[in-house]
Motif scaffolding. Structure first.
Motif, PDB file in Angstrom:
ATOM      1  N   ARG A   1       1.202  -0.724  -0.329  1.00 31.58           N
ATOM      2  CA  ARG A   1       0.202   0.109  -0.309  1.00 31.58           C
ATOM      3  C   ARG A   1       0.818   1.382  -0.086  1.00 31.58           C
ATOM      4  N   ALA A   2       2.318   1.316   0.461  1.00 31.78           N
ATOM      5  CA  ALA A   2       2.860   2.644   0.485  1.00 31.78           C
ATOM      6  C   ALA A   2       3.598   2.821  -1.266  1.00 31.78           C
ATOM      7  N   ASN A   3       3.833   2.207  -1.472  1.00 30.87           N
ATOM      8  CA  ASN A   3       3.999   2.233  -3.247  1.00 30.87           C
ATOM      9  C   ASN A   3       2.794   2.663  -3.925  1.00 30.87           C
ATOM     10  N   PHE A   4       1.555   2.142  -3.223  1.00 30.94           N
ATOM     11  CA  PHE A   4       0.475   1.907  -4.338  1.00 30.94           C
ATOM     12  C   PHE A   4      -0.458   3.766  -4.261  1.00 30.94           C
ATOM     13  N   GLY A   5      -0.074   3.985  -6.117  1.00 26.01           N
ATOM     14  CA  GLY A   5      -0.129   5.202  -5.890  1.00 26.01           C
ATOM     15  C   GLY A   5      -1.206   5.405  -6.918  1.00 26.01           C
ATOM     16  N   LEU A   6      -1.827   6.749  -7.671  1.00 24.37           N
ATOM     17  CA  LEU A   6      -2.931   6.909  -8.470  1.00 24.37           C
ATOM     18  C   LEU A   6      -3.654   5.881  -9.325  1.00 24.37           C
ATOM     19  N   LYS A   7      -2.443   6.061 -10.336  1.00 29.09           N
ATOM     20  CA  LYS A   7      -2.622   4.864 -11.464  1.00 29.09           C
ATOM     21  C   LYS A   7      -2.914   3.524 -11.243  1.00 29.09           C
ATOM     22  N   ASP A   8      -1.996   3.048  -9.917  1.00 25.99           N
ATOM     23  CA  ASP A   8      -2.705   1.630  -9.341  1.00 25.99           C
ATOM     24  C   ASP A   8      -3.876   0.979  -8.830  1.00 25.99           C
ATOM     25  N   GLU A   9      -4.728   2.609  -8.675  1.00 29.14           N
ATOM     26  CA  GLU A   9      -5.939   2.459  -8.153  1.00 29.14           C
ATOM     27  C   GLU A   9      -6.386   2.781  -9.492  1.00 29.14           C
ATOM     28  N   ILE A  10      -6.093   3.275 -10.335  1.00 31.14           N
ATOM     29  CA  ILE A  10      -7.363   3.676 -11.243  1.00 31.14           C
ATOM     30  C   ILE A  10      -7.391   1.595 -12.122  1.00 31.14           C
ATOM     31  N   ARG A  11      -6.073   1.203 -12.363  1.00 27.59           N
ATOM     32  CA  ARG A  11      -5.812  -0.065 -12.548  1.00 27.59           C
ATOM     33  C   ARG A  11      -6.941  -0.782 -11.682  1.00 27.59           C
ATOM     34  N   THR A  12      -7.295  -0.964 -10.674  1.00 29.07           N
ATOM     35  CA  THR A  12      -7.531  -2.070  -9.856  1.00 29.07           C
ATOM     36  C   THR A  12      -8.443  -1.052  -9.632  1.00 29.07           C
ATOM     37  N   TYR A  13      -9.435  -0.489  -9.526  1.00 31.35           N
ATOM     38  CA  TYR A  13     -10.604  -0.097  -9.974  1.00 31.35           C
ATOM     39  C   TYR A  13     -11.322  -0.115 -10.752  1.00 31.35           C
ATOM     40  N   TRP A  14     -11.131  -0.370 -11.858  1.00 25.02           N
ATOM     41  CA  TRP A  14     -11.590  -0.748 -13.327  1.00 25.02           C
ATOM     42  C   TRP A  14     -11.804  -2.500 -13.843  1.00 25.02           C
ATOM     43  N   GLY A  15     -10.341  -2.351 -13.157  1.00 22.01           N
ATOM     44  CA  GLY A  15     -10.112  -4.045 -12.734  1.00 22.01           C
ATOM     45  C   GLY A  15     -11.339  -4.722 -12.357  1.00 22.01           C
ATOM     46  N   GLN A  16     -11.678  -4.131 -11.572  1.00 22.11           N
ATOM     47  CA  GLN A  16     -12.904  -5.020 -10.590  1.00 22.11           C
ATOM     48  C   GLN A  16     -14.499  -4.972 -11.614  1.00 22.11           C
ATOM     49  N   ARG A  17     -14.681  -3.659 -12.003  1.00 26.91           N
ATOM     50  CA  ARG A  17     -15.610  -3.489 -12.984  1.00 26.91           C
ATOM     51  C   ARG A  17     -15.804  -3.873 -14.314  1.00 26.91           C
ATOM     52  N   ALA A  18     -14.869  -4.650 -14.299  1.00 25.24           N
ATOM     53  CA  ALA A  18     -14.550  -5.190 -15.562  1.00 25.24           C
ATOM     54  C   ALA A  18     -16.196  -6.185 -16.036  1.00 25.24           C
ATOM     55  N   GLU A  19     -16.128  -7.394 -14.800  1.00 25.63           N
ATOM     56  CA  GLU A  19     -17.299  -8.208 -14.728  1.00 25.63           C
ATOM     57  C   GLU A  19     -18.524  -7.604 -14.894  1.00 25.63           C
ATOM     58  N   THR A  20     -19.239  -6.554 -14.261  1.00 27.50           N
ATOM     59  CA  THR A  20     -20.054  -5.784 -14.838  1.00 27.50           C
ATOM     60  C   THR A  20     -20.441  -4.010 -15.690  1.00 27.50           C
ATOM     61  N   PHE A  21     -18.733  -4.245 -16.343  1.00 22.78           N
ATOM     62  CA  PHE A  21     -19.082  -2.725 -16.918  1.00 22.78           C
ATOM     63  C   PHE A  21     -19.966  -3.274 -18.280  1.00 22.78           C
ATOM     64  N   ASP A  22     -19.837  -3.860 -19.031  1.00 25.06           N
ATOM     65  CA  ASP A  22     -21.279  -4.447 -19.986  1.00 25.06           C
ATOM     66  C   ASP A  22     -23.150  -3.632 -19.402  1.00 25.06           C
ATOM     67  N   LEU A  23     -22.593  -4.298 -18.171  1.00 24.21           N
ATOM     68  CA  LEU A  23     -24.445  -4.067 -17.348  1.00 24.21           C
ATOM     69  C   LEU A  23     -24.847  -2.157 -17.651  1.00 24.21           C
ATOM     70  N   SER A  24     -24.163  -1.610 -17.724  1.00 23.55           N
ATOM     71  CA  SER A  24     -23.658   0.166 -17.526  1.00 23.55           C
ATOM     72  C   SER A  24     -23.870   0.554 -18.707  1.00 23.55           C
ATOM     73  N   TYR A  25     -25.137   1.788 -19.408  1.00 22.41           N
ATOM     74  CA  TYR A  25     -25.595   1.951 -20.494  1.00 22.41           C
ATOM     75  C   TYR A  25     -24.763   2.705 -21.196  1.00 22.41           C
ATOM     76  N   GLY A  26     -23.795   3.935 -20.176  1.00 15.83           N
ATOM     77  CA  GLY A  26     -22.620   4.021 -21.241  1.00 15.83           C
ATOM     78  C   GLY A  26     -22.136   3.799 -21.646  1.00 15.83           C
ATOM     79  N   HIS A  27     -21.513   2.031 -20.970  1.00 19.75           N
ATOM     80  CA  HIS A  27     -20.153   1.252 -21.860  1.00 19.75           C
ATOM     81  C   HIS A  27     -21.133   0.538 -22.933  1.00 19.75           C
ATOM     82  N   LYS A  28     -22.293  -0.419 -22.505  1.00 22.61           N
ATOM     83  CA  LYS A  28     -22.614  -1.110 -22.992  1.00 22.61           C
ATOM     84  C   LYS A  28     -23.416  -0.758 -25.145  1.00 22.61           C
ATOM     85  N   ILE A  29     -22.469  -1.264 -25.715  1.00 21.46           N
ATOM     86  CA  ILE A  29     -23.991  -0.961 -27.295  1.00 21.46           C
ATOM     87  C   ILE A  29     -24.939  -1.561 -27.340  1.00 21.46           C
TER      88      ILE A  29
END
Length: 277
Positions: free
Chosen positions: A13-41
């Motif tokens: 965590r001490a070396n966990f920067g913003l890019k790491d948080e962005i990667r982790t956040y969207w990595g976790q969202r991948a499973e449900t990403f296409d359920l959102s109208y603004g992402h799935k066509i």
């Protein structure tokens, strides 16, 4: 060129920067990403509307080379492949890439794990660089724009689809509250980590909101020309038609704050080294 690699385990965590948080956040969202109208066509009508909008801002066709940034689960990739383009798709999150690969199994698209702010792609390779809902997350957008200019061929186009996800009118805030009420009433699943989203928002460059004029000024400073901005014509109506009532409320709250920006890399001047005689 970027190589397809496997993400290492999360750093301490001490070396966990913003890019790491962005990667982790969207990595976790991948499973449900296409359920959102603004992402799935979700419909052929929306797919065609995206095709028309992109073609209006950057005419492309069979054989053109496209670099798609923050390609996610490969929804805009589908539109690009519809033009017959050769696509290199870059995303920071391996789970997003894995879902996109399954969706496009057998296609000619090449997926790369990498950073949109430093693509590591060859100079002057692409006819089009395109991204959707990426720029608001950038830490250093000026560096990113310089890199995107570098990888474009002379005369090549940049297309950015994004919005201001921070500033909301009173009407928009009311619509979002109503949307949340409908979600609770219908026990709709939560598709994202709101606390993580707020932390990321506080750290990015456009923490005060992304506006089209500001991005246009940055693109000009980076060396782009023929800069145009406009609304997402035809997209909202198609999304609205296939959205739930909660999603419709959120769409009404955000549509006026979304935009498309297109720009060109200047053609080589006659006296530029390497220009054709």
């Amino acid at each position: 060129m970027l190589q397809e690699t496997t993400l290492d385990a999360a750093p301490p965590r001490a070396n966990f920067g913003l890019k790491d948080e962005i990667r982790t956040y969207w990595g976790q969202r991948a499973e449900t990403f296409d359920l959102s109208y603004g992402h799935k066509i979700r419909s052929r009508g929306e797919f065609d509307a995206w095709s028309r909008l992109i073609a209006h801002h950057a005419p492309i066709g069979p054989g053109d080379r496209v670099l798609e940034l923050a390609s996610g689960t490969g929804e805009v990739t589908r539109v690009l492949l519809g033009f017959g383009c050769s696509v290199d798709a870059v995303d920071l999150c391996e789970p997003m890439i894995e879902r996109a690969k399954r969706k496009h199994r057998g296609s000619a698209v090449r997926f790369h794990l990498g950073d949109a702010e430093n693509t590591m792609m060859p100079d002057a390779r692409y006819d089009l660089v395109i991204c959707r809902n990426l720029v608001w997350t950038l830490v250093d957008p000026q560096t990113a724009l310089a890199d995107w200019l570098r990888v474009l061929k002379p005369g090549g186009a940049l297309v950015v689809v994004d919005g201001d996800w921070v500033n909301r009118s009173r009407r928009a805030r009311l619509l979002q509250r109503l949307s949340g009420w409908v979600d609770r009433l219908t026990a709709a699943p939560r598709l994202w980590d709101e606390a993580a989203h707020r932390r990321i928002m506080r750290g990015v460059f456009f923490r005060d909101g992304l506006k089209a004029p500001a991005l246009a000024a940055m693109a000009s400073a980076a060396g782009f020309v023929a800069i145009r901005t406009g609304p997402l014509t035809g997209i909202g109506r198609r999304q609205f038609a296939s959205a739930s009532w909660s999603e419709r409320l959120r769409l009404l709250a955000t549509y006026d704050d979304t935009f498309i920006l297109s720009a060109r890399k200047p053609m080589l001047a006659a006296n530029t080294p390497g220009a054709s005689p």
